[in-house]
Design a protein around this motif. Structure first.
Motif, PDB file in Angstrom:
ATOM      1  N   LEU A 156       0.986  -1.008   0.004  1.00 11.35           N
ATOM      2  CA  LEU A 156       0.017   0.158   0.168  1.00 11.35           C
ATOM      3  C   LEU A 156       0.861   1.218   0.022  1.00 11.35           C
ATOM      4  CD1 LEU A 156      -2.788  -0.968   2.665  1.00 11.35           C
ATOM      5  CD2 LEU A 156      -2.969  -0.853  -0.017  1.00 11.35           C
ATOM      6  N   GLY A 157       0.354   2.117  -0.447  1.00 11.16           N
ATOM      7  CA  GLY A 157       1.004   3.754  -0.656  1.00 11.16           C
ATOM      8  C   GLY A 157       1.237   4.020  -1.979  1.00 11.16           C
ATOM      9  N   LEU A 158       1.633   5.180  -2.233  1.00 15.16           N
ATOM     10  CA  LEU A 158       2.067   6.303  -1.272  1.00 15.16           C
ATOM     11  C   LEU A 158       0.840   7.080  -0.997  1.00 15.16           C
ATOM     12  CD1 LEU A 158       4.936   7.669  -3.157  1.00 15.16           C
ATOM     13  CD2 LEU A 158       5.265   6.283  -1.196  1.00 15.16           C
ATOM     14  N   TYR A 159      -0.461   6.760  -1.605  1.00 17.13           N
ATOM     15  CA  TYR A 159      -1.582   7.758  -1.194  1.00 17.13           C
ATOM     16  C   TYR A 159      -2.850   6.886  -0.895  1.00 17.13           C
ATOM     17  CZ  TYR A 159       1.200  11.482  -3.519  1.00 17.13           C
ATOM     18  OH  TYR A 159       1.989  12.341  -3.941  1.00 17.13           O
ATOM     19  N   ASP A 160      -2.578   5.742  -0.300  1.00  6.47           N
ATOM     20  CA  ASP A 160      -3.540   4.977   0.181  1.00  6.47           C
ATOM     21  C   ASP A 160      -4.414   5.640   1.239  1.00  6.47           C
ATOM     22  OD1 ASP A 160      -1.240   4.114   1.644  1.00  6.47           O
ATOM     23  OD2 ASP A 160      -2.414   3.028   3.036  1.00  6.47           O
ATOM     24  N   HIS A 161      -3.891   6.411   1.919  1.00  5.07           N
ATOM     25  CA  HIS A 161      -4.434   7.464   3.060  1.00  5.07           C
ATOM     26  C   HIS A 161      -5.438   8.204   2.344  1.00  5.07           C
ATOM     27  CE1 HIS A 161      -1.149   9.844   1.583  1.00  5.07           C
ATOM     28  NE2 HIS A 161      -1.964  10.917   2.076  1.00  5.07           N
ATOM     29  N   ASN A 162      -5.513   8.562   1.328  1.00  9.33           N
ATOM     30  CA  ASN A 162      -6.672   9.425   0.748  1.00  9.33           C
ATOM     31  C   ASN A 162      -8.035   8.545   0.372  1.00  9.33           C
ATOM     32  OD1 ASN A 162      -5.093  11.566   0.800  1.00  9.33           O
ATOM     33  ND2 ASN A 162      -4.631  11.678  -1.294  1.00  9.33           N
ATOM     34  N   LEU A 163      -7.922   7.153   0.484  1.00  8.08           N
ATOM     35  CA  LEU A 163      -9.148   6.230   0.427  1.00  8.08           C
ATOM     36  C   LEU A 163      -9.702   6.344   1.603  1.00  8.08           C
ATOM     37  CD1 LEU A 163      -7.577   3.000  -1.597  1.00  8.08           C
ATOM     38  CD2 LEU A 163      -9.038   5.012  -2.482  1.00  8.08           C
ATOM     39  N   SER A 164     -11.071   6.327   1.798  1.00  7.65           N
ATOM     40  CA  SER A 164     -11.825   6.179   2.909  1.00  7.65           C
ATOM     41  C   SER A 164     -11.589   4.529   3.247  1.00  7.65           C
ATOM     42  CB  SER A 164     -13.194   6.557   2.348  1.00  7.65           C
ATOM     43  OG  SER A 164     -13.837   5.356   1.699  1.00  7.65           O
ATOM     44  N   ALA A 165     -11.952   4.148   4.544  1.00  5.40           N
ATOM     45  CA  ALA A 165     -12.037   2.905   5.018  1.00  5.40           C
ATOM     46  C   ALA A 165     -12.679   2.025   4.005  1.00  5.40           C
ATOM     47  CB  ALA A 165     -12.311   2.931   6.537  1.00  5.40           C
ATOM     48  N   LYS A 166     -13.891   2.412   3.405  1.00  2.00           N
ATOM     49  CA  LYS A 166     -14.806   1.728   2.750  1.00  2.00           C
ATOM     50  C   LYS A 166     -13.946   1.647   1.210  1.00  2.00           C
ATOM     51  CE  LYS A 166     -19.013   1.581   0.203  1.00  2.00           C
ATOM     52  NZ  LYS A 166     -20.529   2.507  -0.064  1.00  2.00           N
ATOM     53  N   GLY A 167     -13.362   2.587   0.996  1.00  2.00           N
ATOM     54  CA  GLY A 167     -12.483   2.485  -0.350  1.00  2.00           C
ATOM     55  C   GLY A 167     -11.283   1.424  -0.243  1.00  2.00           C
ATOM     56  N   LEU A 168     -10.581   1.463   0.809  1.00  3.79           N
ATOM     57  CA  LEU A 168      -9.580   0.622   1.073  1.00  3.79           C
ATOM     58  C   LEU A 168     -10.165  -0.842   1.031  1.00  3.79           C
ATOM     59  CD1 LEU A 168      -6.503   0.308   1.485  1.00  3.79           C
ATOM     60  CD2 LEU A 168      -6.898   0.557   3.952  1.00  3.79           C
ATOM     61  N   ASP A 169     -11.162  -0.899   1.893  1.00  2.00           N
ATOM     62  CA  ASP A 169     -11.853  -2.487   1.888  1.00  2.00           C
ATOM     63  C   ASP A 169     -12.246  -2.774   0.497  1.00  2.00           C
ATOM     64  OD1 ASP A 169     -13.189  -4.526   3.589  1.00  2.00           O
ATOM     65  OD2 ASP A 169     -14.701  -3.717   2.357  1.00  2.00           O
ATOM     66  N   SER A 170     -12.619  -2.173  -0.347  1.00  2.00           N
ATOM     67  CA  SER A 170     -13.120  -2.293  -1.615  1.00  2.00           C
ATOM     68  C   SER A 170     -11.848  -2.729  -2.506  1.00  2.00           C
ATOM     69  CB  SER A 170     -13.855  -1.144  -2.334  1.00  2.00           C
ATOM     70  OG  SER A 170     -14.236  -1.490  -3.669  1.00  2.00           O
ATOM     71  N   LEU A 171     -10.761  -1.967  -2.388  1.00  2.00           N
ATOM     72  CA  LEU A 171      -9.553  -2.411  -3.021  1.00  2.00           C
ATOM     73  C   LEU A 171      -9.120  -3.535  -2.726  1.00  2.00           C
ATOM     74  CD1 LEU A 171      -7.190  -1.364  -5.117  1.00  2.00           C
ATOM     75  CD2 LEU A 171      -6.186  -0.625  -2.905  1.00  2.00           C
ATOM     76  N   LEU A 172      -9.054  -3.915  -1.513  1.00  2.00           N
ATOM     77  CA  LEU A 172      -8.215  -5.214  -1.103  1.00  2.00           C
ATOM     78  C   LEU A 172      -9.241  -6.494  -1.023  1.00  2.00           C
ATOM     79  CD1 LEU A 172      -6.063  -3.759   1.680  1.00  2.00           C
ATOM     80  CD2 LEU A 172      -5.361  -4.405  -0.654  1.00  2.00           C
TER      81      LEU A 172
END
Length: 321
Positions: free
Chosen positions: A185-201
């Motif tokens: 993850l990175g460099l800008y995964d912190h710009n994803l919401s928790a829902k967005g990160l969950d969707s990605l992974l």
């Protein structure tokens, strides 16, 4: 020694291990999309790991050898014919002068590789023979082959290794329609919401037909970005950033809809947020995926990424011993 090109195929280019050291100037590394498959072909014909091969995309060329030659075809499964007779992949094959090499319908993946003893002897440009069509450098006049081309082959030499006549099945790459791609993850995964990160992974993504040497686009549920005030120069879309350098393997999600994995011929920078990067050990795996491949992104840490790289290096060292 040379090959006469009767038919060029869809996109057949000379490639090697790539043009290292120029990415900081905007010139991508390039090289064979599936480096492992390409090096297996070189091992079979008695070349070095750095010799250039022909990379074929979907539809292969029709070639005639002007002299006796030793060749091998590796990579995506495809029927290979010499003078109309079916010959196996992943084996050392001897051609006679005047023999015709052609290919059938690809049965998985997208790219396969032709190595010939002596290597594809196109001129080196910035230390590599790899074709970079966008920059019109390397290979045969900086482009894919066309009918009427003559592809030069170098003078073969002994690489000092035992002759290998075939690659064991366990050492051959697998071309699956369902893969797990490891990412950091990175460099800008912190710009994803928790829902967005969950969707990605935790969602399934499917490779679309929009895929080439620069990047591969995936369809799926999309991701959600955090609401934030965009910095000056970043544009209005939350997937935009102020321009930054891209790592090879970076994953961008323009507009939050379709992820794009940057590959061998990727641009070196731009204004899309990189939410993750495919680890180096899985870049060949990504290159083997055909449109329709179901993909899941699996987050790993640095230690796991380095261990995967060491595992790949150990396998290569065994094959090249």
């Amino acid at each position: 020694m040379a090959f006469d090109v009767l038919e060029p195929g869809l996109s057949t280019t000379a490639q090697d291990q790539g043009r290292i050291g120029y990415y900081k100037f905007g010139l991508p590394q390039g090289g064979s999309m599936d480096q492992y498959s390409a090096t297996l072909a070189n091992r079979l014909v008695g070349n070095t790991v750095s010799d250039a091969v022909l990379e074929c995309t979907y539809i292969g060329p029709k070639l005639v050898s002007t002299t006796n030659a030793v060749i091998a075809v590796t990579g995506a499964p495809v029927d290979v014919f010499v003078n109309g007779q079916l010959i196996p992949q992943y084996e050392r094959i001897e051609l006679l002068a005047g023999d015709e090499l052609k290919f059938g319908v690809i049965q998985g993946g997208t790219k396969y590789f032709i190595a010939v003893h002596g290597g594809i002897d196109v001129p080196e440009v910035l230390g590599s023979r790899s074709t970079y069509p966008i920059g019109a450098i390397g290979g045969v006049d900086g482009r894919a082959l066309v009918a009427g081309d003559v592809v030069p082959v170098g003078v073969g030499s002994d690489n000092g290794l035992p002759v290998v006549t075939s690659i064991a099945v366990d050492d051959r790459p697998v071309f699956s329609k369902d893969v797990k791609v490891r990412v950091m993850l990175g460099l800008y995964d912190h710009n994803l919401s928790a829902k967005g990160l969950d969707s990605l992974l935790n969602s399934e993504w499917m490779l679309t037909p929009v895929a080439d040497r620069m990047g591969l686009r995936y369809s799926g549920p999309g991701v959600e970005w955090k609401d934030r005030e965009q910095p000056f120069g970043a544009g209005q879309d939350p997937s935009n950033i102020v321009d930054a350098g891209y790592a090879v393997g970076s994953i961008q999600i323009p507009g939050g809809t379709q992820p794009i994995i940057l590959h061998r011929d990727a641009v070196s920078g731009g204004g899309y947020a990189m939410v993750a990067t495919v680890i180096s050990a899985d870049m060949d795996l990504v290159a083997r995926c055909a449109p329709g491949t179901k993909t899941r992104f699996v987050a790993v840490n640095m230690e796991e990424a380095l261990a995967a790289r060491q595992e790949n290096n150990a396998r290569a060292a065994r094959i090249w011993s």
